[in-house]
Design a protein around this motif. Structure first.
Motif, mmCIF file in Angstrom:
data_model
loop_
_atom_site.group_PDB
_atom_site.id
_atom_site.type_symbol
_atom_site.label_atom_id
_atom_site.label_comp_id
_atom_site.label_asym_id
_atom_site.label_seq_id
_atom_site.Cartn_x
_atom_site.Cartn_y
_atom_site.Cartn_z
ATOM 1 N N LEU A 187 39.726 38.721 27.194
ATOM 2 C CA LEU A 187 38.282 38.627 27.322
ATOM 3 C C LEU A 187 37.860 37.270 27.875
ATOM 4 O O LEU A 187 38.526 36.260 27.646
ATOM 5 C CB LEU A 187 37.605 38.828 25.962
ATOM 6 N N VAL A 188 36.736 37.271 28.586
ATOM 7 C CA VAL A 188 36.047 36.044 28.987
ATOM 8 C C VAL A 188 34.660 36.116 28.376
ATOM 9 O O VAL A 188 33.916 37.073 28.604
ATOM 10 C CB VAL A 188 35.942 35.916 30.516
ATOM 11 N N LEU A 189 34.290 35.119 27.583
ATOM 12 C CA LEU A 189 33.028 35.127 26.849
ATOM 13 C C LEU A 189 32.125 34.015 27.391
ATOM 14 O O LEU A 189 32.472 32.833 27.312
ATOM 15 C CB LEU A 189 33.302 34.921 25.360
ATOM 16 N N LEU A 190 30.963 34.409 27.953
ATOM 17 C CA LEU A 190 30.075 33.475 28.632
ATOM 18 C C LEU A 190 28.775 33.267 27.858
ATOM 19 O O LEU A 190 28.142 34.234 27.430
ATOM 20 C CB LEU A 190 29.736 33.998 30.032
ATOM 21 N N HIS A 191 28.361 32.017 27.724
ATOM 22 C CA HIS A 191 27.129 31.660 27.017
ATOM 23 C C HIS A 191 25.914 31.793 27.932
ATOM 24 O O HIS A 191 26.028 32.031 29.144
ATOM 25 C CB HIS A 191 27.227 30.237 26.475
ATOM 26 N N GLY A 192 24.730 31.610 27.364
ATOM 27 C CA GLY A 192 23.485 31.689 28.115
ATOM 28 C C GLY A 192 22.985 30.329 28.566
ATOM 29 O O GLY A 192 23.658 29.298 28.402
ATOM 30 N N MET A 232 21.914 34.522 30.483
ATOM 31 C CA MET A 232 22.363 34.047 31.783
ATOM 32 C C MET A 232 23.816 34.410 32.028
ATOM 33 O O MET A 232 24.209 34.799 33.136
ATOM 34 C CB MET A 232 22.185 32.520 31.883
ATOM 35 N N GLY A 233 24.641 34.304 30.983
ATOM 36 C CA GLY A 233 26.051 34.662 31.112
ATOM 37 C C GLY A 233 26.250 36.131 31.406
ATOM 38 O O GLY A 233 27.233 36.519 32.043
#
Length: 298
Positions: A34-39, A112-113
């Motif tokens: 997994l790739v976990l992206l913030h906002g 945003m992510g």
């Protein structure tokens, strides 16, 4: 967390690289990494807890970067989904990451992510095996969300006017000052996380490029991609019922680019992972375990 090895990378001064945390189970199963992206104005630190849980539950590596112009990552003179996607691609090609991610990965992005993840899937479909967008949609956010974007805009203007040259001894003082423009404690904590102590002067200073991010606000509301692009892999849209960022989903606009999509509702505001981490994890766990991930060429 037992059975999880955490690796951290922070770029040195002048390095055009993304900072990241990498949660690696000592033994892995068949689920893709997994790739976990913030906002917007978030950073990887806020996702560390949930990343460790997902890595443990799913027995797969979880990569948590600081996106471009955020956290400890390098700064660009512009900010967009395209640039964030480009920098993610470069990160995933590095020797520390590539061996485990070369067969594809699942992207999960908040706010945003989420838009960055959907942009990335449309432009790198051979690499992305699935996408989960947390409280965001693959088209322009509804007008009801304008008031939320305005909160970010007020913060940027306030920093430039009052906080850039101010001297603070602690983040608590920054939080106290931010009460002038933001009554919500949870949101103020997010804003205050964008300040740090200067190692030389010891003063508290803002660590994100305020002008660049403020100028990007309008473009972050939309998803600018070639109209012919389609991503045939699974997309999950997690809609926060107490948030204006998604509202009524325009199913036609979603299917224009993501024909294989599904939705799931969660009874929170926009800060889904903070407000209901167990509920978020349950949704992601069930969605991922029900997928048959494959390659999704255009």
């Amino acid at each position: 967390m037992r059975g999880i090895v955490k690796k951290t990378f922070t770029p040195g001064k002048g390095e055009w690289k993304l900072a990241y945390d990498f949660f690696c189970p000592t033994s892995t199963g068949t689920i893709p990494p997994l790739v976990l992206l913030h906002g917007l104005l978030g950073n990887r630190k806020q996702n560390r807890h949930v990343a460790g849980i997902l890595a443990h539950n799913l027995q797969t590596p979880v990569l948590v970067p600081d996106l471009t112009n955020h956290g400890d990552s390098f700064h660009r003179s512009a900010h967009s989904n395209e640039l964030m996607s480009e920098d993610i691609s470069n990160l995933l090609k590095t020797p520390a990451i590539n061996p485990q991610y070369s067969r594809g990965y699942v992207m999960i992005g908040h706010s945003m992510g989420g838009k960055a993840a959907m942009f990335h899937a449309l432009n790198h479909p051979n690499d992305v095996l699935g996408v989960a967008s947390v409280d965001n949609v693959p088209y322009k956010n509804p007008r009801a969300a304008d008031s939320e974007f305005a909160r970010f805009d007020r913060f940027f203007s306030y920093v430039k006017q009052f906080l850039t040259n101010s001297t603070f001894s602690s983040l608590a003082e920054v939080d106290q000052k931010l009460k002038d423009i933001e009554p919500d404690k949870r949101f103020r904590q997010l804003l205050a996380s964008n300040f740090k102590r200067n190692k030389v002067s010891k003063a508290i200073e803002c660590k994100v490029p305020v002008d660049v991010l403020q100028q990007s606000l309008e473009t972050l509301k939309i998803l600018e991609v070639d109209g012919s692009l389609k991503y045939n892999g699974p997309l999950l849209i997690i809609r926060a019922l107490k948030s204006p960022f998604v509202g009524e989903i325009d199913h036609e606009k979603v299917s224009d680019h993501f024909p294989n999509y599904s939705t799931s509702d969660i009874n929170t505001g926009h800060w889904v992972i903070t407000e209901d981490c167990p509920g978020f994890v349950t949704i992601i766990d069930e969605w991922i375990k029900n997928q048959k991930f494959g390659n999704h060429q255009q």
